[in-house]
Design a protein around this motif. Structure first.
Motif: not given
Length: 125
Positions: A27, A29-30, A33-35, A37-38
């Protein structure tokens, strides 16, 4: 003051573990983009371990060009200082690009290790 840096260090470590888990699960891309950014929203700056985990995740799914781009972009932004391991993960595939990365590695003062040189020899073969 010491407590804040300890807390940030713990958060960076926790995020790095989550990034590694997502990369192992494919995963990517997750993880990007998600982590990432978080992490930034919590005031954490991804460290060399986090970036090397992403580079390795991209390498494992044969996205070496994307890994090279990540390395270039993050270096240009000054987000992390790559180490020999960082460069070695992107020295494969297209030999012109691999040699370019090898030159950058040398320019930044890093000497290739056995794995780096083996990757270059493998590319030539």
């Amino acid at each position: 003051m010491m407590g804040n840096s300890l807390l940030l260090g713990s958060l960076v470590c926790s995020f790095a573990v989550a990034v590694a888990g997502l990369c192992r699960a494919g995963e990517i891309d997750e993880a990007f983009f998600e982590l990432l950014g978080d992490m930034r929203s919590f005031g954490c700056i991804p460290d060399v371990v986090t970036y090397n985990t992403l580079l390795h995740g991209l390498y494992r799914i044969d996205e070496v060009d994307r890994a090279r781009n990540l390395l270039k972009e993050s270096c240009l932004k000054g987000e992390f200082a790559p180490i020999v391991v960082s460069y070695t993960m992107v020295i494969s595939g297209d030999m012109a690009s691999a040699l370019g990365m090898h030159k950058k590695m040398l320019l930044h003062g890093y000497l290739p290790n056995v794995v780096t040189l083996t990757s270059l020899v493998d590319g030539y073969c």
